[in-house]
Each structure stands twice: as structure tokens, then as C-alpha cells.
Enzyme design. Structure first.
Site, PDB file in Angstrom:
ATOM      1  N   HIS A  24       0.828  -1.217   0.000  1.00 33.25           N
ATOM      2  CA  HIS A  24       0.000   0.000   0.000  1.00 33.25           C
ATOM      3  C   HIS A  24       0.863   1.268   0.000  1.00 33.25           C
ATOM      4  O   HIS A  24       0.534   2.270   0.639  1.00 33.25           O
ATOM      5  CB  HIS A  24      -0.947   0.026   1.207  1.00 33.25           C
ATOM      6  CG  HIS A  24      -1.938  -1.096   1.221  1.00 33.25           C
ATOM      7  ND1 HIS A  24      -3.150  -1.029   0.574  1.00 33.25           N
ATOM      8  CD2 HIS A  24      -1.886  -2.321   1.799  1.00 33.25           C
ATOM      9  CE1 HIS A  24      -3.818  -2.165   0.755  1.00 33.25           C
ATOM     10  NE2 HIS A  24      -3.066  -2.964   1.489  1.00 33.25           N
ATOM     11  N   ASN A  81     -10.158  -2.973   2.693  1.00 32.84           N
ATOM     12  CA  ASN A  81      -9.956  -2.824   1.255  1.00 32.84           C
ATOM     13  C   ASN A  81     -11.278  -2.460   0.582  1.00 32.84           C
ATOM     14  O   ASN A  81     -12.320  -2.376   1.239  1.00 32.84           O
ATOM     15  CB  ASN A  81      -9.428  -4.133   0.645  1.00 32.84           C
ATOM     16  CG  ASN A  81      -7.986  -4.422   1.028  1.00 32.84           C
ATOM     17  OD1 ASN A  81      -7.141  -3.535   1.042  1.00 32.84           O
ATOM     18  ND2 ASN A  81      -7.706  -5.683   1.340  1.00 32.84           N
ATOM     19  N   TYR A  95       1.187  -4.953  11.327  1.00 29.65           N
ATOM     20  CA  TYR A  95       0.956  -3.573  10.901  1.00 29.65           C
ATOM     21  C   TYR A  95       1.689  -2.565  11.784  1.00 29.65           C
ATOM     22  O   TYR A  95       2.287  -1.615  11.293  1.00 29.65           O
ATOM     23  CB  TYR A  95      -0.541  -3.274  10.838  1.00 29.65           C
ATOM     24  CG  TYR A  95      -1.129  -3.659   9.501  1.00 29.65           C
ATOM     25  CD1 TYR A  95      -1.057  -4.975   9.059  1.00 29.65           C
ATOM     26  CD2 TYR A  95      -1.730  -2.720   8.674  1.00 29.65           C
ATOM     27  CE1 TYR A  95      -1.567  -5.348   7.828  1.00 29.65           C
ATOM     28  CE2 TYR A  95      -2.237  -3.078   7.436  1.00 29.65           C
ATOM     29  CZ  TYR A  95      -2.158  -4.401   7.014  1.00 29.65           C
ATOM     30  OH  TYR A  95      -2.648  -4.758   5.788  1.00 29.65           O
TER      31      TYR A  95
END
Length: 482
Positions: free
Chosen positions: A53, A126, A336
Site C-alpha cells: 500500500h 480494502n 501492521y
């Protein structure tokens, strides 16, 4: 009147056009500290881009709670009526690097940060309700297949279709991606999804499974393969610029926020595994319930500070919202935040876009670039000096686990094809034509017949018409495959 030019430490800067030199022709003097500082900062002004991303755009706005959800969750952000919560939203591409064009076919990231009165709450999803893999151990391999070949440095169809053809759990998402929604016309005209199943808990301790849906109030609009290619050459930042210009012109996009609420025990017995991100939960079985809407009405003041330094993580949850046993989600809870520590440093949550609107009190201290070190508060626990105290009511509610510990082949005898076939059969005739054309354009570039056969077999198992049409488009005999 313009502000005075200064150094980083606030001293007046007399001349930003000419270096100090010994005579008009030089050489440059080492005493010109402003020159040295300017060059040293320039040498270091790029931070590592996101591993995934990397290319994206975002904006600020607010979430408006329209329906009280306290029946299902005690999360303050979803309790009450007409409550406004500031939000930051980032849209992105999955595979390409930071300078990659916006419009090639790809899944789009859809991340929301709610600045709530109980701390930051992130939904990191998403524009698809499903994903390619359901085990975190396979995620790095999937991303490697989307990135550049270590030898040629090319992004190739061969690599990504090789991975997909050997990963039958991907066929549902591949069908979604190769369909019309793989090329959104703008960030404003695509839906978003939390994708995973999450747990909500109310004040009475009742537990529910939920799935998030963010439905574009602008409608869903997509573009053709031809136009996507033209836009990539004409304006490589097309999606970013379209979003920015719309907000700048006062055309503020909004999304209606819905959830599917699944009673706890029913979810455990549902006909599909609700913790498998390659599956969806039927809207007929569990209809969408309106929660509210969020509006984006403010562009970044500084894109680097507001968007590039923004760090989203599904581990950022507030009381009343908890993880589920979803394996891919469990892996993301660690990964993350860890990637942000690498990218931005250990104190990335001190940065403006990540800082909560509530005060922070804990026993973490120091490290690079620490801007708020909590003053003279004690940095250890237990202590007898009235340091920050635990909040027992914020504890998560347990869920039962069973079975033997070890590497589990939980995909054995799992049906990964029916839902992909259901999606194919939902498409109109024109959508099916475009789907087959897109697969022909992409899978048709693959040289290996074995990869093609494995992928076509997955399409055929999803729906015989689907597989047969792809085989015909690629001049392959379906009888040799099925």
C-alpha cells in the site's frame, strides 16, 4: 506579509540563494552551516515507503453516528445519536511502489482512523469484502508474487498467476479483481469493507460478530481497461488528484457505514467459516444495519505529515470492539504496527496524524524522536506513587478454543469455489464478457500452460461456464483440464 525565513532552530536566514565561498568563484566554506544543514536534511528527507500500500492518497473529515448501536457494542464511538467523531481516511494501491500509476488493476486499500474519546480506532480494510489468502504465513509470499522479479526487476503476470494458480483459496478474490470493480473510476466511487469478521461486546457482556461495509453515497463507478491504460500515461496520480480536486471544489464525498451483526453462537455454526477472509456472509442471512456515515471535507494541510506519516493498524481497537479468531487478522495485529516501527520509528504514535485526542498515560518511555515523554510520571509498575492504573472493564472477552497445537492444514476439503461461482453468476452478461476479456489479457500473457491449466480448473470448479469460456479465450481445450 510573508513570514521571515529561519533555520530549523529559529535563527534568521539571510541568503538562501548563494553559498558562502572564498571569493566569487569558490571554493565553498565549511563555515556555511546553513548549507551543510540544508544538504544534510535533504539527504535524509525520504523515509522507507510502506512495504504494501505504498501509493495512496487521503483526506480528513468526520463520522456522524446516526443510529445508536449500544445494543451490540459499548464502544463510545457507536453509542448515542448524532455524535461526530473526527476521522482520517487513506486510500491506496496494494502492489505498486510509491511512484506507480494509480489506475492499473489492483485491490485498493480503504483505511479509516477514528479519533474517539476512548483512543484511536482503526479499520484497515480494502475495497473488496474478501482477500486472496487466509493464513498470515502466506501473506509475504503473496506480496512477493505481486512485486518485482528479483532477477529482471519486472512485475510479471507469470509470477502472480503462478501464486494464484497454486492457491485455490484465491479464486474468489481473483474473480472480484478481474471484474469491473478491479478498476474504480475514483476513490470516491468505490465501496470499502472491513473484510475481516470482528467482535462487538455490549455493556452487559453479550458478544456479537460483525462485518463492516462502507457504501459510497456517490454510487459505484468503474472504468474500462482501455481508459485505465490511457489515464496511467496521461496522469499517473489520477485517483489522488481526482479526490483532492473534488474536496478542494467543495464536492465532499461520503460513505454510509453499515454492519452485518451475527449472533455469537450462530456465527460459530454458520454454513461458511466467518473467520475465513476468503468468504462472505450472505446479506439475506444477515442484512446490513445502518450505523451512520462519514464525510471527507478537508484535504491534507501537509501531505507528508497528514497522510504519509499516518500509521493504521487493526490492533488499534477500543473497549467494545475486539479481534476474532480470523487467522489473517491475528497476523495483521502484529505486523501492521511492526512495519510502522520500521518505517517511522518506535515513537510513530507521537506523530500528529497518529496522536489520539485523549491524553496518554502508560509506562513506555524514551527512544528515537520521543516528543511526549509523560513528564515526571513513574516509568515502572507496580508502584506506590499513584501511577496510571489498569482499567479492568476494558479487558477483552474470551472465546473458547479447542484442538491440538501445531501447523494446521485447515484448508483441507474446504470449499473455495462455490462463492466464487456465486459471484460469477451475479454478473450480468456484459460484466461476464468484460471479466473473460480481462482474464484473457492478463492470464494470456503467462507462458506456462501448467499455470493456465491450474487457474482454469479453479474457474471451472467455481462455474463450468466460467472455466469453459476462459479456456476458449486462451485457445485451450477444457476437456484436457476439467
Amino acid at each position: 506579509m510573508a513570514e521571515k525565513l529561519t533555520t530549523e532552530t529559529g535563527q534568521p536566514w539571510a541568503d538562501n540563494q548563494h553559498s558562502q565561498t572564498a571569493g566569487a568563484r569558490g571554493p565553498v566554506l565549511i563555515q556555511d552551516y546553513n548549507l551543510l544543514e540544508k544538504l544534510a536534511h535533504f539527504d535524509r528527507e525520504r523515509i522507507p515507503e510502506r512495504v504494501v500500500h505504498a501509493k495512496g492518497a487521503g483526506a480528513k473529515g468526520y463520522f456522524l453516528l446516526e443510529n445508536d448501536m449500544s445494543k451490540y457494542t459499548k464502544a463510545d464511538v457507536f453509542n448515542g445519536n448524532d455524535k461526530k467523531t473526527p476521522v482520517l481516511v487513506r486510500f491506496s494501491q496494494v502492489a505498486g511502489e510509491k511512484g506507480y500509476p494509480d489506475t492499473p488493476r489492483d485491490v485498493r486499500g480503504f483505511s479509516i482512523k477514528f479519533y474517539t474519546q476512548e483512543g484511536n480506532y482503526d479499520i484497515v480494510g480494502n475495497n473488496t469484502p474478501i482477500f486472496f489468502v487466509n493464513d498470515p504465513l502466506k501473506f509475504p509470499d503473496f506480496i512477493h508474487s505481486q512485486k518485482r522479479d528479483p532477477k529482471s526487476n519486472k512485475r510479471t503476470q507469470e509470477r502472480q498467476w503462478d501464486f494464484w494458480s497454486h492457491s485455490p483459496e484465491s479464486v474468489h478474490q481473483v474473480t472480484y479483481l478481474m471484474g469491473d470493480r478491479g478498476l474504480p473510476a475514483s476513490y470516491r466511487t468505490m465501496n470499502g469493507y472491513g473484510s475481516h469478521t470482528f467482535k462487538w461486546v455490549n455493556k452487559e457482556g453479550e458478544q456479537f460478530w460483525v462485518k463492516y461495509h462502507f457504501i459510497s453515497d456517490q454510487g459505484v463507478h468503474n472504468i474500462s481497461n482501455k481508459l485505465a491504460g490511457e489515464l496511467a500515461g496521461r496522469d499517473s496520480d489520477y485517483l489522488q488528484n481526482e479526490l483532492y480536486d473534488s474536496i478542494e471544489n467543495g464536492d465532499f464525498p461520503s460513505w454510509s457505514v453499515y454492519v452485518q451483526v451475527i449472533p455469537y453462537e450462530e456465527g460459530l455454526k454458520y454454513k461458511w467459516d466467518i473467520f475465513d477472509i476468503t468468504k462472505v456472509v450472505s446479506h439475506k442471512d444477515y442484512p446490513l444495519q445502518k450505523v451512520g456515515k462519514f464525510v471527507l471535507d478537508e484535504n491534507p494541510t501537509n501531505n507528508f505529515v497528514d497522510i504519509e506519516e499516518a500509521a493504521f493498524s487493526p490492533a488499534n481497537m477500543v473497549p467494545g470492539i475486539e479481534p476474532s479468531p480470523d487467522k489473517l487478522l491475528q497476523g495483521r495485529l502484529f505486523s501492521y504496527k511492526d512495519t510502522q516501527r520500521y518505517r517511522l520509528g518506535v515513537n510513530f504514535e507521537d506523530l500528529p496524524s497518529n496522536k489520539p485526542v485523549v491524553s496518554v498515560h502508560n509506562y513506555e518511555r524514551d527512544g528515537y524522536m520521543k516528543s511526549d515523554n509523560q513528564g515526571s510520571e513513574d516509568n515502572y509498575e507496580p508502584n506506590g506513587f499513584d501511577g496510571p492504573k489498569e482499567v479492568p472493564e476494558a479487558n477483552i472477552h474470551s472465546f473458547e478454543v479447542s484442538g491440538e497445537a501445531g501447523s494446521q492444514d485447515y484448508s483441507h476439503n474446504v470449499d473455495y469455489h462455490t462463492q466464487a461461482g456465486d459471484l460469477y453468476r451475479l454478473f450480468s452478461d456484459e460484466e461476464k464478457d468484460r471479466l473473460i476479456e480481462t482474464i484473457q489479457m492478463n492470464l494470456g500473457q503467462v507462458e506456462s500452460d501448467e499455470i493456465k491449466k491450474l487457474e482454469i480448473k479453479q474457474f471451472y470448479d467455481a462455474d463450468p461456464d466460467y472455466g469453459t469460456r476462459v479456456a476458449k479465450a486462451l485457445d485451450m481445450n477444457i476437456d484436457d483440464i476439467k
